[in-house]
Motif scaffolding. Structure first.
Motif, mmCIF file in Angstrom:
data_model
loop_
_atom_site.group_PDB
_atom_site.id
_atom_site.type_symbol
_atom_site.label_atom_id
_atom_site.label_comp_id
_atom_site.label_asym_id
_atom_site.label_seq_id
_atom_site.Cartn_x
_atom_site.Cartn_y
_atom_site.Cartn_z
ATOM 1 N N GLY A 119 18.037 2.330 1.487
ATOM 2 C CA GLY A 119 17.026 3.067 2.242
ATOM 3 C C GLY A 119 15.757 3.347 1.458
ATOM 4 N N ARG A 120 15.605 2.738 0.294
ATOM 5 C CA ARG A 120 14.426 2.985 -0.541
ATOM 6 C C ARG A 120 13.305 1.978 -0.224
ATOM 7 N N LEU A 121 12.084 2.373 -0.500
ATOM 8 C CA LEU A 121 10.916 1.497 -0.374
ATOM 9 C C LEU A 121 10.886 0.816 0.993
ATOM 10 N N VAL A 189 12.403 -12.237 -7.531
ATOM 11 C CA VAL A 189 12.517 -10.850 -7.083
ATOM 12 C C VAL A 189 11.287 -10.036 -7.490
ATOM 13 N N PRO A 190 10.865 -10.043 -8.775
ATOM 14 C CA PRO A 190 9.615 -9.340 -9.106
ATOM 15 C C PRO A 190 8.415 -9.891 -8.331
ATOM 16 N N PHE A 191 8.386 -11.205 -8.114
ATOM 17 C CA PHE A 191 7.294 -11.797 -7.337
ATOM 18 C C PHE A 191 7.269 -11.233 -5.915
ATOM 19 N N ALA A 192 8.438 -11.088 -5.315
ATOM 20 C CA ALA A 192 8.504 -10.541 -3.955
ATOM 21 C C ALA A 192 8.021 -9.096 -3.923
ATOM 22 N N ALA A 196 4.828 -7.711 -1.796
ATOM 23 C CA ALA A 196 5.001 -6.579 -0.893
ATOM 24 C C ALA A 196 3.997 -5.477 -1.213
ATOM 25 N N ALA A 197 3.784 -5.222 -2.500
ATOM 26 C CA ALA A 197 2.824 -4.189 -2.896
ATOM 27 C C ALA A 197 1.407 -4.573 -2.480
ATOM 28 N N LEU A 198 1.055 -5.841 -2.657
ATOM 29 C CA LEU A 198 -0.277 -6.298 -2.263
ATOM 30 C C LEU A 198 -0.463 -6.231 -0.750
ATOM 31 N N ALA A 199 0.559 -6.619 -0.008
ATOM 32 C CA ALA A 199 0.454 -6.651 1.448
ATOM 33 C C ALA A 199 0.335 -5.250 2.039
ATOM 34 N N GLU A 206 5.360 2.733 -7.973
ATOM 35 C CA GLU A 206 6.613 2.644 -7.236
ATOM 36 C C GLU A 206 7.207 1.250 -7.296
ATOM 37 N N TRP A 207 6.388 0.238 -7.001
ATOM 38 C CA TRP A 207 6.906 -1.133 -7.005
ATOM 39 C C TRP A 207 7.200 -1.603 -8.425
ATOM 40 N N LEU A 208 6.437 -1.089 -9.399
ATOM 41 C CA LEU A 208 6.689 -1.471 -10.794
ATOM 42 C C LEU A 208 8.067 -1.017 -11.253
ATOM 43 N N LYS A 209 8.421 0.206 -10.888
ATOM 44 C CA LYS A 209 9.730 0.732 -11.274
ATOM 45 C C LYS A 209 10.853 -0.069 -10.618
ATOM 46 N N ALA A 210 10.618 -0.524 -9.386
ATOM 47 C CA ALA A 210 11.641 -1.305 -8.688
ATOM 48 C C ALA A 210 11.764 -2.713 -9.263
ATOM 49 N N ALA A 211 10.648 -3.290 -9.684
ATOM 50 C CA ALA A 211 10.649 -4.680 -10.154
ATOM 51 C C ALA A 211 11.076 -4.817 -11.606
ATOM 52 N N ARG A 212 10.845 -3.770 -12.411
ATOM 53 C CA ARG A 212 11.084 -3.885 -13.857
ATOM 54 C C ARG A 212 12.507 -4.316 -14.216
ATOM 55 N N PRO A 213 13.568 -3.711 -13.648
ATOM 56 C CA PRO A 213 14.926 -4.156 -14.033
ATOM 57 C C PRO A 213 15.167 -5.632 -13.730
ATOM 58 N N TRP A 214 14.650 -6.108 -12.595
ATOM 59 C CA TRP A 214 14.865 -7.514 -12.233
ATOM 60 C C TRP A 214 14.091 -8.443 -13.167
#
Length: 258
Positions: A119-121, A189-192, A196-199, A206-214
């Motif tokens: 349910g995030r982002l 995954v980080p590319f997606a 999403a952030a650009l769109a 927010e998106w950086l924190k989600a993408a960093r682990p991947w």
């Protein structure tokens, strides 16, 4: 002759992957217009797409294990003398199978990332899924036309295959390419998340924190793949083999540096 028609089923499943990816892409775009119920459907569509890809890989693996030389890819990269573990590694022994294997690894990443979001982002998820589905569609179009792993001979199938390249009949073959591919495809995954952030215009952290682990997971597998490639080249080609890597291996070093 195998009991199931692998060429027919394989092409059918690839077509289902394309249809599922296209349908999920459409649902994801619909969810961007304030229709949250479509996001739930898009998530289920994502899992279905990943499942169809796994089924296609199982079919090709079955063709190798049963020596189904009606498939040109199976005939080119295996023979009856090969043990079962080399028949498994033959899945990624050539271009056609490598693309399918690449798509399977993309499926694993996609399913795991979709599951982790839950349910995030919510605002990013539709564009995130749409981006990944477009990547699926690209790879499946390649497999359905110029690089079809389920393509068959026009005439009579050969009684035996050509066998796998002797340089590839090495235990490193079972772990080096999968590790390298996990590194390559993991960047999807980080590319997606970026797309999403650009769109959505949500360019905060927010998106950086989600993408960093991947990103770290992908970089780790790329590092492991490069290390295993060094060992493989040294064992097969001797000292200096590392620098004799083909363009594919050298290309893997460049994103690692970046």
């Amino acid at each position: 002759m195998p009991a199931i028609d692998v060429p027919l089923l394989g092409n059918l499943v690839l077509s289902l992957v394309l249809l599922s990816a296209a349908w999920t892409f459409a649902l994801s775009l619909g969810a961007t217009r304030g229709r949250p119920h479509l996001l739930v459907a898009a998530r289920f569509g994502t899992y279905a797409t990943c499942g169809f890809v796994a089924l296609a890989v199982c079919l090709l693996g079955f063709a190798f294990q049963t020596h189904d030389y009606r498939l040109t890819y199976v005939a080119r990269y295996s023979d009856r003398s090969m043990p079962w573990w080399y028949l498994v590694t033959s899945l990624w022994g050539g271009q056609d199978g490598s693309i399918l294997w690449w798509t399977l690894l993309l499926s694993i990443y996609t399913a795991a990332a979709t599951r982790s979001l839950k349910g995030r982002l919510v605002e990013l998820q539709p564009w995130f899924l749409a981006t990944l589905m477009s990547i699926f569609a690209f790879f499946v179009l390649l497999m359905l036309f110029p690089a079809n792993p389920f393509a068959t001979y026009v005439g009579t199938a050969p009684p035996d295959g050509e066998g796998l390249n002797p340089l590839l009949q090495n235990y490193w073959m079972t772990i080096h390419p999968p590790s390298l591919y996990l590194g390559f495809v993991g960047w999807s995954v980080p590319f997606a998340f970026v797309m999403a952030a650009l769109a959505t215009g949500r360019l905060d952290d927010e998106w950086l924190k989600a993408a960093r682990p991947w990103a770290m997971i992908a970089w780790t597998f790329l590092s492991l793949g490069l290390l295993l490639g060094c060992l493989w080249s040294y064992e097969e080609l001797g000292w200096g083999g590392y620098w004799a890597w083909d363009p594919v291996e050298n290309a893997s070093f460049m994103p690692w540096l970046v």
